[in-house]
Design an enzyme around this catalytic site. Structure first.
Site, PDB file in Angstrom:
ATOM      1  N   GLU A  79      -5.274 -32.552   3.522  1.00  0.00           N
ATOM      2  CA  GLU A  79      -3.847 -33.308   3.678  1.00  0.00           C
ATOM      3  C   GLU A  79      -3.978 -33.719   4.933  1.00  0.00           C
ATOM      4  O   GLU A  79      -4.193 -33.023   5.991  1.00  0.00           O
ATOM      5  CB  GLU A  79      -2.420 -31.752   3.232  1.00  0.00           C
ATOM      6  N   LYS A 259       5.450 -22.760   1.659  1.00  0.00           N
ATOM      7  CA  LYS A 259       4.234 -23.360   1.626  1.00  0.00           C
ATOM      8  C   LYS A 259       3.663 -24.105   2.948  1.00  0.00           C
ATOM      9  O   LYS A 259       2.477 -24.248   3.355  1.00  0.00           O
ATOM     10  CB  LYS A 259       4.392 -24.819   0.862  1.00  0.00           C
ATOM     11  N   ASP A 275     -11.117 -16.591  -1.166  1.00  0.00           N
ATOM     12  CA  ASP A 275     -11.169 -16.776  -2.553  1.00  0.00           C
ATOM     13  C   ASP A 275      -9.328 -16.759  -1.777  1.00  0.00           C
ATOM     14  O   ASP A 275      -8.454 -16.008  -0.949  1.00  0.00           O
ATOM     15  CB  ASP A 275     -11.063 -15.532  -3.071  1.00  0.00           C
ATOM     16  N   HIS A 372       3.214 -37.026  10.095  1.00  0.00           N
ATOM     17  CA  HIS A 372       2.902 -37.658   8.887  1.00  0.00           C
ATOM     18  C   HIS A 372       2.547 -38.297   8.160  1.00  0.00           C
ATOM     19  O   HIS A 372       1.307 -38.866   8.234  1.00  0.00           O
ATOM     20  CB  HIS A 372       4.039 -37.029   7.496  1.00  0.00           C
TER      21      HIS A 372
HETATM   22  P1  NDP Z   1     -19.752  -8.459  -3.576  1.00  0.00           P
HETATM   23  O1  NDP Z   1     -19.320  -8.554  -4.642  1.00  0.00           O
HETATM   24  O2  NDP Z   1     -20.264  -9.460  -2.635  1.00  0.00           O
HETATM   25  O3  NDP Z   1     -19.343  -7.362  -2.788  1.00  0.00           O
HETATM   26  C1  NDP Z   1     -19.207  -7.347  -1.545  1.00  0.00           C
HETATM   27  C2  NDP Z   1     -20.903  -7.080  -0.955  1.00  0.00           C
HETATM   28  O4  NDP Z   1     -21.033  -6.692   0.947  1.00  0.00           O
HETATM   29  C3  NDP Z   1     -21.301  -5.766  -1.170  1.00  0.00           C
HETATM   30  O5  NDP Z   1     -23.076  -5.856  -1.862  1.00  0.00           O
HETATM   31  C4  NDP Z   1     -21.739  -4.766   0.136  1.00  0.00           C
HETATM   32  O6  NDP Z   1     -23.243  -3.990  -0.136  1.00  0.00           O
HETATM   33  C5  NDP Z   1     -22.154  -6.176   0.720  1.00  0.00           C
HETATM   34  N1  NDP Z   1     -21.823  -5.830   2.342  1.00  0.00           N
HETATM   35  C6  NDP Z   1     -22.674  -5.768   4.104  1.00  0.00           C
HETATM   36  N2  NDP Z   1     -22.300  -5.092   4.085  1.00  0.00           N
HETATM   37  C7  NDP Z   1     -20.882  -4.961   3.916  1.00  0.00           C
HETATM   38  C8  NDP Z   1     -19.968  -3.903   5.254  1.00  0.00           C
HETATM   39  N3  NDP Z   1     -20.290  -3.753   6.367  1.00  0.00           N
HETATM   40  N4  NDP Z   1     -18.756  -3.530   4.583  1.00  0.00           N
HETATM   41  C9  NDP Z   1     -18.155  -4.007   2.445  1.00  0.00           C
HETATM   42  N5  NDP Z   1     -19.351  -4.677   1.705  1.00  0.00           N
HETATM   43  C10 NDP Z   1     -20.383  -4.626   3.150  1.00  0.00           C
HETATM   44  O7  NDP Z   1     -17.831  -8.698  -2.905  1.00  0.00           O
HETATM   45  P2  NDP Z   1     -16.382  -8.318  -2.477  1.00  0.00           P
HETATM   46  O8  NDP Z   1     -16.499  -7.039  -3.535  1.00  0.00           O
HETATM   47  O9  NDP Z   1     -15.821  -8.057  -1.354  1.00  0.00           O
HETATM   48  O10 NDP Z   1     -15.556  -9.506  -3.804  1.00  0.00           O
HETATM   49  C11 NDP Z   1     -15.445 -10.344  -3.655  1.00  0.00           C
HETATM   50  C12 NDP Z   1     -15.512 -10.938  -4.659  1.00  0.00           C
HETATM   51  O11 NDP Z   1     -14.365 -10.886  -5.740  1.00  0.00           O
HETATM   52  C13 NDP Z   1     -14.785 -12.648  -4.046  1.00  0.00           C
HETATM   53  O12 NDP Z   1     -15.467 -13.501  -4.011  1.00  0.00           O
HETATM   54  C14 NDP Z   1     -13.142 -12.840  -5.604  1.00  0.00           C
HETATM   55  O13 NDP Z   1     -13.483 -14.702  -5.573  1.00  0.00           O
HETATM   56  C15 NDP Z   1     -14.152 -11.873  -6.106  1.00  0.00           C
HETATM   57  N6  NDP Z   1     -12.767 -11.639  -7.157  1.00  0.00           N
HETATM   58  C16 NDP Z   1     -11.199 -11.334  -6.758  1.00  0.00           C
HETATM   59  C17 NDP Z   1     -11.220 -11.002  -7.857  1.00  0.00           C
HETATM   60  C18 NDP Z   1      -9.477 -11.657  -7.700  1.00  0.00           C
HETATM   61  O14 NDP Z   1      -9.222 -11.432  -6.625  1.00  0.00           O
HETATM   62  N7  NDP Z   1      -8.284 -11.401  -8.509  1.00  0.00           N
HETATM   63  C19 NDP Z   1     -11.185 -10.855  -9.535  1.00  0.00           C
HETATM   64  C20 NDP Z   1     -12.773 -10.745  -9.112  1.00  0.00           C
HETATM   65  C21 NDP Z   1     -13.464 -11.117  -8.131  1.00  0.00           C
HETATM   66  P3  NDP Z   1     -23.442  -3.400  -1.204  1.00  0.00           P
HETATM   67  O15 NDP Z   1     -23.289  -3.771  -2.711  1.00  0.00           O
HETATM   68  O16 NDP Z   1     -24.696  -2.609  -0.516  1.00  0.00           O
HETATM   69  O17 NDP Z   1     -22.378  -1.850  -1.216  1.00  0.00           O
END
Ligand code: NDP
Length: 423
Positions: A79, A259, A275, A372
């Site tokens: 935009e 918005k 996200d 705009h």
């Molecule tokens: P991930 O599944 O990638 O989990 C976070 C990762 O970060 C883990 O692998 C974790 O490692 C790693 N990590 C490294 N350092 C850190 C730290 N300091 N603190 C926390 N984690 C760390 O992502 P999220 O669980 O955050 O999920 C986000 C994603 O989920 C987005 O892409 C979103 O689009 C999607 N999503 C959204 C939904 C919704 O909003 N309703 C539903 C389902 C998915 P380790 O494994 O070792 O802990």
């Protein structure tokens, strides 16, 4: 034969061939997709049936000062005027000492919905006495979180109807947004509830209504900074406060008010690899938290100052999701000089408030179109086929003639070309 049968099993190049075989695109158009798809391997790991990368412009908003630190902020948006308005709002606030932002706590909430509840009192009692145990179950499902200092914090029980109970689980997800981690933990707790308490679990999933992850940002400006043209600052400030009041009273205005805030918020959320649907959903739900949908920010005149504040649910990740794998996201983190999720959340909220200030100031003075239309006219010129060296002339002629439509743009472009041929 269905050309799209098992489409997901095909290799990227084969998927593109199918588009030609199905007569959907020409060979030249497919070549365009191939050209854009240099990052095919990454795309294939991120989504299903990957075709190409869809590029959006990224611009840099400048002039941000938040909690005493200066920032430049990458924004991804299609935009016109959003980046300019953002920088403009930020500059006004910087001249008044910058934004103050804070985050009280940062927990994500997930819910396990139990259906066919026979006895709410007995069930809530049984869950309450098992809280510590269920938190342990949650932690054991993603143990690395606890090792990092995070983990499950509390359970909350909310009967939704006589036969439905919501079990809310609050988790400290540390530097992640936490959706996937939380969902894993919720499913483990759901299994425990199913097997050990013999309950029917309908679903287990995080909630995007992130009420335990709020960011608050505010700013205070001398009204004298707000004057525009002949309109004195105190008048502009009073009108901004009045516009803010209207957004508290009227859903039609509140939706547009919000918005405008999300113009800034989404653009930075996207640039940071997060996200934005999650942030959008949470923000609008929060705007309706007292039963009426209202403006998310509020502006008030306090003596010779205009005070603005914005509170938003802002569960952003600094790690996880696509953040670590998309190279430009890494560059954007570096540009912003943010060091953790909390800082990123504060920056995003400040952008929302700056965007809102710039939009309201324009609206109650010159109107929104003046700023705009400049870029809008450029887009219009390009859309009707103007080359890079014709765009400026088309825009200039459109401004002079107060022309706004694509038909007028087309005619102007034709006239310019005819004139150039005659030369
Ligand atoms: P991930 O599944 O990638 O989990 C976070 C990762 O970060 C883990 O692998 C974790 O490692 C790693 N990590 C490294 N350092 C850190 C730290 N300091 N603190 C926390 N984690 C760390 O992502 P999220 O669980 O955050 O999920 C986000 C994603 O989920 C987005 O892409 C979103 O689009 C999607 N999503 C959204 C939904 C919704 O909003 N309703 C539903 C389902 C998915 P380790 O494994 O070792 O802990």
């Amino acid at each position: 034969m269905d050309l799209f049968s098992k489409y997901y099993q095909k290799k990227w190049a084969e998927r593109l061939d199918v588009l030609w075989e199905a007569g959907l695109l020409t060979t030249d158009e497919i070549a365009q997709l191939r050209h854009l798809g240099t990052a095919a391997a990454l795309g294939d790991t991120m989504i299903e049936n990957y075709l190409t990368n869809y590029a959006l412009p990224e611009g840099l908003a400048v002039n941000y000062q938040i909690n005493g630190k200066d920032y430049v902020v990458p924004m991804v948006t299609e935009e016109p005027s959003v980046v300019a308005a953002s920088s403009n709002g930020a500059q006004l606030v910087k001249r008044a000492g910058g934004f103050q932002a804070q985050i009280a706590e940062r927990l994500m909430i997930g819910q396990i919905i139990i259906e066919n509840v026979q006895d709410q009192v007995a069930l809530t009692g049984a869950l309450a006495v098992r809280e510590e145990y269920l938190l342990k179950v949650a932690d054991e499902a993603h143990p690395s979180l606890k090792r990092r200092g995070g983990g499950a914090r509390w359970l909350r029980l909310r009967p939704l109807a006589a036969d439905l109970l919501a079990v809310d689980l609050a988790v400290d997800v540390q530097e992640a947004m936490g959706a996937n981690m939380l969902n894993t933990m919720l499913e483990a707790v759901a299994t425990a509830i199913r097997t050990e308490l013999d309950q029917d679990v309908l679903m287990a999933i995080l909630s995007n209504y992130a009420t335990e992850c709020l960011v608050q940002v505010e700013c205070t400006l001398p009204v004298t900074l707000l004057g525009r043209g002949d309109i004195p600052g105190e008048v502009v400030a009073a009108k901004i406060a009045q516009a803010s009041r209207v957004a508290q009273l009227d859903i039609y205005r509140a939706t547009t008010h919000n918005k405008g805030i999300m113009n800034g918020v989404d653009a930075v959320v996207l640039a940071s690899g997060n996200d934005w649907r999650a942030i959008e959903a949470g923000a609008h739900a929060y705007a309706a938290r007292d039963g009426q949908y209202r403006g998310l920010s509020q502006w008030k005149v306090q003596g010779t100052k205009l005070h603005g504040q914005l509170t938003l649910p802002m569960p952003l990740g600094f790690v996880g999701g696509s953040i670590g794998i998309v190279p430009v996201v890494q560059l954007n983190h570096k540009l912003m000089r943010v060091e953790n999720a909390r800082e990123l959340e504060q920056v995003v909220a400040a952008v929302g408030l700056a965007q809102n200030l710039a939009a309201l100031r324009a609206l109650v003075t010159d109107g929104i179109q003046r700023g705009h239309m400049k870029l809008q006219l450029r887009s219009l010129a390009v859309a009707v086929g103007a080359d890079a060296d014709e765009v400026a002339a088309v825009v200039q002629a459109m401004q002079a003639q107060h022309a706004r439509s694509s038909q007028q743009a087309r005619e102007i472009l034709q006239e310019i070309r005819q004139k150039n041929e005659r030369k």
